[in-house]
Write a protein that holds these residues in place. Structure first.
Motif, PDB file in Angstrom:
ATOM      1  N   GLU A 179     -10.479 -24.577  -9.301  1.00 31.57           N
ATOM      2  CA  GLU A 179     -11.888 -24.289  -9.070  1.00 31.57           C
ATOM      3  C   GLU A 179     -12.108 -23.041  -8.227  1.00 31.57           C
ATOM      4  N   SER A 180     -11.110 -22.684  -7.425  1.00 29.07           N
ATOM      5  CA  SER A 180     -11.199 -21.498  -6.573  1.00 29.07           C
ATOM      6  C   SER A 180     -10.227 -20.433  -7.086  1.00 29.07           C
ATOM      7  N   LEU A 181     -10.480 -19.211  -6.681  1.00 26.85           N
ATOM      8  CA  LEU A 181      -9.599 -18.092  -7.027  1.00 26.85           C
ATOM      9  C   LEU A 181      -9.143 -17.468  -5.723  1.00 26.85           C
ATOM     10  N   THR A 182      -7.866 -17.678  -5.380  1.00 26.33           N
ATOM     11  CA  THR A 182      -7.340 -17.157  -4.120  1.00 26.33           C
ATOM     12  C   THR A 182      -6.042 -16.404  -4.411  1.00 26.33           C
ATOM     13  N   PHE A 183      -6.036 -15.124  -4.073  1.00 27.08           N
ATOM     14  CA  PHE A 183      -4.878 -14.298  -4.401  1.00 27.08           C
ATOM     15  C   PHE A 183      -4.754 -13.137  -3.425  1.00 27.08           C
ATOM     16  N   SER A 184      -3.582 -12.515  -3.437  1.00 25.61           N
ATOM     17  CA  SER A 184      -3.312 -11.321  -2.628  1.00 25.61           C
ATOM     18  C   SER A 184      -2.680 -10.258  -3.509  1.00 25.61           C
ATOM     19  N   LEU A 185      -3.111  -9.026  -3.305  1.00 22.84           N
ATOM     20  CA  LEU A 185      -2.675  -7.895  -4.120  1.00 22.84           C
ATOM     21  C   LEU A 185      -2.071  -6.831  -3.224  1.00 22.84           C
ATOM     22  N   LEU A 186      -0.938  -6.281  -3.649  1.00 22.97           N
ATOM     23  CA  LEU A 186      -0.246  -5.244  -2.888  1.00 22.97           C
ATOM     24  C   LEU A 186      -0.638  -3.855  -3.366  1.00 22.97           C
ATOM     25  N   LEU A 187      -1.051  -3.015  -2.425  1.00 16.91           N
ATOM     26  CA  LEU A 187      -1.332  -1.606  -2.704  1.00 16.91           C
ATOM     27  C   LEU A 187      -0.438  -0.753  -1.822  1.00 16.91           C
ATOM     28  N   ARG A 188       0.016   0.349  -2.388  1.00 17.99           N
ATOM     29  CA  ARG A 188       0.800   1.319  -1.616  1.00 17.99           C
ATOM     30  C   ARG A 188       0.127   2.678  -1.748  1.00 17.99           C
ATOM     31  N   PRO A 189      -1.085   2.803  -1.184  1.00 16.36           N
ATOM     32  CA  PRO A 189      -1.855   4.046  -1.351  1.00 16.36           C
ATOM     33  C   PRO A 189      -1.293   5.172  -0.495  1.00 16.36           C
ATOM     34  N   ALA A 190      -1.325   6.369  -1.030  1.00 17.83           N
ATOM     35  CA  ALA A 190      -0.908   7.548  -0.256  1.00 17.83           C
ATOM     36  C   ALA A 190      -2.100   7.970   0.596  1.00 17.83           C
ATOM     37  N   LEU A 191      -2.291   7.253   1.694  1.00 15.47           N
ATOM     38  CA  LEU A 191      -3.482   7.439   2.526  1.00 15.47           C
ATOM     39  C   LEU A 191      -3.104   7.678   3.979  1.00 15.47           C
ATOM     40  N   PRO A 192      -3.843   8.548   4.668  1.00 19.52           N
ATOM     41  CA  PRO A 192      -3.710   8.586   6.124  1.00 19.52           C
ATOM     42  C   PRO A 192      -4.401   7.356   6.710  1.00 19.52           C
ATOM     43  N   LEU A 193      -3.996   6.953   7.893  1.00 20.23           N
ATOM     44  CA  LEU A 193      -4.609   5.790   8.527  1.00 20.23           C
ATOM     45  C   LEU A 193      -6.115   5.958   8.682  1.00 20.23           C
ATOM     46  N   SER A 194      -6.577   7.191   8.856  1.00 25.20           N
ATOM     47  CA  SER A 194      -8.006   7.437   9.056  1.00 25.20           C
ATOM     48  C   SER A 194      -8.846   7.041   7.850  1.00 25.20           C
ATOM     49  N   ALA A 195      -8.224   6.977   6.666  1.00 25.60           N
ATOM     50  CA  ALA A 195      -8.972   6.630   5.457  1.00 25.60           C
ATOM     51  C   ALA A 195      -8.888   5.144   5.126  1.00 25.60           C
ATOM     52  N   LEU A 196      -8.090   4.396   5.891  1.00 24.41           N
ATOM     53  CA  LEU A 196      -7.870   2.987   5.576  1.00 24.41           C
ATOM     54  C   LEU A 196      -9.152   2.172   5.684  1.00 24.41           C
ATOM     55  N   SER A 197     -10.060   2.581   6.566  1.00 25.53           N
ATOM     56  CA  SER A 197     -11.281   1.798   6.781  1.00 25.53           C
ATOM     57  C   SER A 197     -12.189   1.771   5.559  1.00 25.53           C
ATOM     58  N   LEU A 198     -11.966   2.663   4.594  1.00 24.42           N
ATOM     59  CA  LEU A 198     -12.786   2.662   3.378  1.00 24.42           C
ATOM     60  C   LEU A 198     -12.279   1.671   2.338  1.00 24.42           C
ATOM     61  N   LEU A 199     -11.033   1.245   2.466  1.00 26.46           N
ATOM     62  CA  LEU A 199     -10.456   0.363   1.456  1.00 26.46           C
ATOM     63  C   LEU A 199     -11.158  -0.994   1.372  1.00 26.46           C
ATOM     64  N   PRO A 200     -11.536  -1.630   2.510  1.00 26.78           N
ATOM     65  CA  PRO A 200     -12.275  -2.894   2.381  1.00 26.78           C
ATOM     66  C   PRO A 200     -13.596  -2.729   1.634  1.00 26.78           C
ATOM     67  N   LEU A 201     -14.304  -1.617   1.852  1.00 28.39           N
ATOM     68  CA  LEU A 201     -15.556  -1.376   1.149  1.00 28.39           C
ATOM     69  C   LEU A 201     -15.308  -1.203  -0.342  1.00 28.39           C
ATOM     70  N   LEU A 202     -14.262  -0.470  -0.683  1.00 25.21           N
ATOM     71  CA  LEU A 202     -13.934  -0.261  -2.090  1.00 25.21           C
ATOM     72  C   LEU A 202     -13.563  -1.574  -2.763  1.00 25.21           C
ATOM     73  N   ALA A 203     -12.808  -2.434  -2.064  1.00 21.70           N
ATOM     74  CA  ALA A 203     -12.432  -3.725  -2.637  1.00 21.70           C
ATOM     75  C   ALA A 203     -13.657  -4.605  -2.848  1.00 21.70           C
ATOM     76  N   GLY A 204     -14.573  -4.596  -1.889  1.00 21.24           N
ATOM     77  CA  GLY A 204     -15.803  -5.350  -2.051  1.00 21.24           C
ATOM     78  C   GLY A 204     -16.618  -4.850  -3.226  1.00 21.24           C
ATOM     79  N   LEU A 205     -16.681  -3.528  -3.393  1.00 16.94           N
ATOM     80  CA  LEU A 205     -17.415  -2.946  -4.514  1.00 16.94           C
ATOM     81  C   LEU A 205     -16.779  -3.341  -5.841  1.00 16.94           C
ATOM     82  N   ALA A 206     -15.451  -3.331  -5.907  1.00 18.22           N
ATOM     83  CA  ALA A 206     -14.761  -3.744  -7.133  1.00 18.22           C
ATOM     84  C   ALA A 206     -15.083  -5.191  -7.473  1.00 18.22           C
ATOM     85  N   LEU A 207     -15.146  -6.042  -6.461  1.00 20.30           N
ATOM     86  CA  LEU A 207     -15.475  -7.445  -6.688  1.00 20.30           C
ATOM     87  C   LEU A 207     -16.907  -7.593  -7.194  1.00 20.30           C
ATOM     88  N   PHE A 208     -17.829  -6.861  -6.578  1.00 19.62           N
ATOM     89  CA  PHE A 208     -19.233  -6.889  -7.012  1.00 19.62           C
ATOM     90  C   PHE A 208     -19.368  -6.431  -8.462  1.00 19.62           C
TER      91      PHE A 208
END
Length: 294
Positions: free
Chosen positions: A120-149
């Motif tokens: 009944e629920s969907l619970t999972f974890s996905l591995l990403l290995r982005p070529a990102l500086p740490l300063s750009a990491l804060s955008l990833l949660p927003l992007l993941a939320g947008l993908a879900l939407f």
């Protein structure tokens, strides 16, 4: 005995499964009972055995892109984040996916528990290995939320990445954990929980609003996330799309920050992913929606 590997969404008789597996009908019944105890949504009736429709069994799950491969489908576990972290440390490639029917120590943001039910629920974890500086990491949660939407096509986003139903109840959430090497991101773990056919009290589930399938929601999320990942290099384009999906902007919110409580109108999502509330920049702390301004 690989009974799961021989099940699909149509009922199959115990006799047919026993013949295919080279065992007795009693052995099939015993294995089905064992799988159910482990959290797998095996359904048994007078018509035989099947997996609950929409279950992303490995032989029924065909990701279109590079995300979702390789794939581990599990029953009852502690946390998919913990399992995937160990796999990442052992060298798992980007796109590796761990999905569990039940998480006994599932957690959301700020360590809050995430409840789930098998089938009944969907619970999972996905591995990403982005070529990102740490300063750009804060955008990833927003992007993941947008993908879900975009995958679900319903409701809107509570900053930074909770998916809310049209009436404001929570449908899904995303948890980001990352490991750094120097100033770069070594890998990121996206933990996602979606209420598909059931929700805990006070929350919402997708099947209240339409005939959603767990497998199709997962496939759509992976497809949208892969399409959106290049936008990490174009923050303005990412934020423009995010703003359109936001349920937070223009609302009165209350934010708990290290310097105290900030209350005011959510004015803007800034280029680093933080939220501007009443002229004060708020990081990824807790934000509670208050009633709409008159």
């Amino acid at each position: 005995m690989d009974l799961l590997g021989h099940l699909d969404e149509a009922y199959r008789s115990g006799e047919a499964l026993a013949e295919r597996l080279g065992v007795s009908r009693a052995a099939v019944a015993k294995e089905a009972k064992r799988l159910m105890a482990l959290g797998f949504p095996v359904e048994v009736s007078r018509r035989g055995y099947r997996i609950r429709p929409g279950t992303p069994l490995p032989h029924l799950f065909q990701p279109e892109g590079r995300l979702g491969k390789p794939y581990r489908y599990l029953g009852r576990v502690g946390s998919t984040q913990d399992i995937l972290r160990a796999w990442a440390e052992a060298g798992a490639p980007e796109g590796a996916l761990v999905l569990a029917e039940v998480q006994e120590r599932g957690r959301g943001r700020r360590g809050r528990p995430w409840e789930s039910r098998p089938g009944e629920s969907l619970t999972f974890s996905l591995l990403l290995r982005p070529a990102l500086p740490l300063s750009a990491l804060s955008l990833l949660p927003l992007l993941a939320g947008l993908a879900l939407f975009e995958a679900v096509g319903l409701g809107g986003l509570k900053w930074p990445n909770d998916l809310l139903a049209p009436d404001g109840r929570k449908l899904a959430g995303v948890l980001l954990e990352a490991k750094a090497e120097g100033e770069e991101v070594a890998y990121a773990l996206l933990g996602v929980g979606v209420n598909v056919a059931w929700a805990p009290e006070g929350a919402a589930f997708l099947q209240e609003f339409g005939p959603y399938s767990r497998r199709e929601v997962l496939l759509a999320f992976l497809r949208r996330l892969e399409a959106l990942l290049p936008l990490l290099e174009d923050p303005e384009a990412l934020l423009a799309r995010y703003r359109q999906a936001s349920y937070t902007l223009g609302r009165r919110v209350r934010a708990e920050t290290p310097k105290g409580v900030v209350e005011g109108v959510a004015q803007e999502v800034l280029p680093d992913g933080s939220l501007l509330v009443g002229g004060v920049r708020v990081g990824a702390g807790e934000v509670a929606l208050l009633p709409l301004l008159e």
